[in-house]
Design an enzyme around this catalytic site. Structure first.
Site: not given
Ligand code: C5P
Length: 409
Positions: A210-212
């Site tokens: 995923s990513n932030p």
């Protein structure tokens, strides 16, 4: 206009704000918090306001009306010398003092003018409360950098904005043409679809790529569109934000789920804004069981996710398509190439490296980029303000398209 005077040294500037507002033809209801009355007298405030001042003492005395409801019958509210305590109370819906109880019923915009010591302003709890209020569409003026207090206890950010600037901001807030610069309900009758947040690409039942992305930018666009009268569908990946009221909120995990939800919602959409940070790849094979640790390196076979914006661009119709792009270098050229490839009307480009903006921040600094390479830098602003400008631009593109369509028909 409701003017709340908070408990801060800056409360002594409140009479000057009140006088300026009255000179500007604004009628004011005034509330002084208990803490404010430690810094300024009720008499000075009521003289400057030319009327009585709401206090907790008056609220708790026998009276014919509910004072917090009477005082809330205004177009807007400003908190002069907003303290950390008032911000916290408002961000959590408290009603234990007249100022907070009244704020809960004010129907119009709220402008906070904070004043506090720099260390307090930077405190995480205070910043979280400010972020929350901003997300709800509250406005902020300052604090400014300068000396603060009289005991040399403060320098740095925290000083309250000057009375003339506060009065000017209030008048702007009240002017019908300038109500949040957003031209009232100019999106009435339109369907706006917004994607927000990250996607999660599961490798097995407990692990994902995923990513932030925090989702704040997309939520701001959705709320701004709602407040301007649009019907809104917000499709969001996993984020830490409550689903806003007054819109359809679809929660998804993966890029494939995001695609299905957005494509479905976009069928009758007028404007689609893709702020979601879609994962470019997913595991080619999703393992049904948690994968045990093995000795040595492992590799994961990834396969590309569909490009949702590009897919919408292929079958664009009348819709206005807006994308976001985060680049570390050659931003404008890369964003222009993306706008062209995806057939997006424009892309807002931002940089992951700027502090306080983009991923997780409350502000954003973007450059509007079109497929032909033309571009425009927008000043750093709250995500809500960026959302406002984005929708202004989307509406401009739409109006042009409708007009062109009429001349060709
Ligand atoms: O290609 P890149 O990911 O930089 O493009 C960013 C824009 O495209 C964003 O608006 C994003 O939401 C959208 N996008 C998409 N589907 C993908 C990847 C990105 O719609 N698979």
């Amino acid at each position: 206009m409701l003017v709340i005077v908070g408990g801060s040294m800056a409360a002594v500037k409140a009479p000057s704000v009140l006088r300026r507002l009255r000179e500007g033809g604004v009628s004011v209801n005034v509330i002084a918090t208990r803490a404010a009355l430690a810094f300024i007298t009720e008499l000075s405030l009521s003289t400057a306001a030319d009327g009585p001042v709401g206090t907790d003492a008056a609220w708790f005395s026998p009276r014919p009306d509910a004072l917090h409801l009477t005082l809330a019958k205004v177009d807007a509210a400003v908190i002069v010398g907003a303290s950390a305590e008032l911000l916290a109370g408002a961000a959590h819906g408290h009603a234990n003092e007249l100022a907070l109880a009244t704020l809960l019923s004010v129907p119009g915009p709220v402008l906070w003018v904070p004043a506090m010591n720099a260390a307090m302003w930077h405190n995480r709890a205070v910043q979280a409360n400010v972020a929350r209020l901003r997300d709800w569409g509250h406005h902020f003026l300052g604090p400014e950098v300068g000396s603060f207090g009289t005991r040399g206890e403060g320098a740095g950010i925290g000083r309250m904005a000057e009375p003339e600037d506060i009065a000017a901001a209030v008048l702007k807030l009240l002017a019908p043409a300038a109500v949040s610069d957003s031209k009232g309900r100019d999106l009435d009758g339109l369907h706006v679809v917004v994607s927000a947040g990250p996607t999660r690409e599961y490798l097995d039942p407990v692990r994902f790529i995923s990513n932030p992305s925090s989702g704040k930018m997309g939520f701001a666009v959705a709320m701004e569109a709602r407040d301007r009268g649009a019907r809104v569908t917000l499709v969001t990946g996993p984020v830490n934000l409550p689903g806003p009221s007054g819109m359809a909120v679809v929660r998804i995990n993966s890029a494939l789920e995001l695609r299905d939800a957005v494509v479905q919602a976009a069928q009758d959409a007028d404007i689609v804004v893709m702020t979601a940070a879609v994962a470019d790849y997913r595991a080619a094979e999703l393992k049904g069981e948690k994968q045990a640790k093995v000795a040595g390196d492992v590799s994961i076979h990834l396969t590309p996710n569909p490009d949702i914006l590009a897919e919408l661009g292929q079958n664009k119709g009348e819709r206005v398509l807006v994308g976001f792009a985060m680049e570390t270098h050659a931003g404008v050229e890369r964003a222009a190439a993306k706008a062209a490839r995806k057939n997006a009307d424009f892309i807002l480009l931002n940089y992951p490296t700027q502090e306080g903006t983009a991923f997780g921040g409350d502000d954003n600094q973007v450059t509007l980029v079109r497929a032909d390479g033309s571009h425009q830098d927008w000043p750093r602003a709250s995500k809500r303000q960026v959302a406002r400008q984005l929708l202004n631009e989307a509406l401009r593109v739409r109006d042009l398209r409708v007009r062109e369509q009429r001349t060709t028909d």
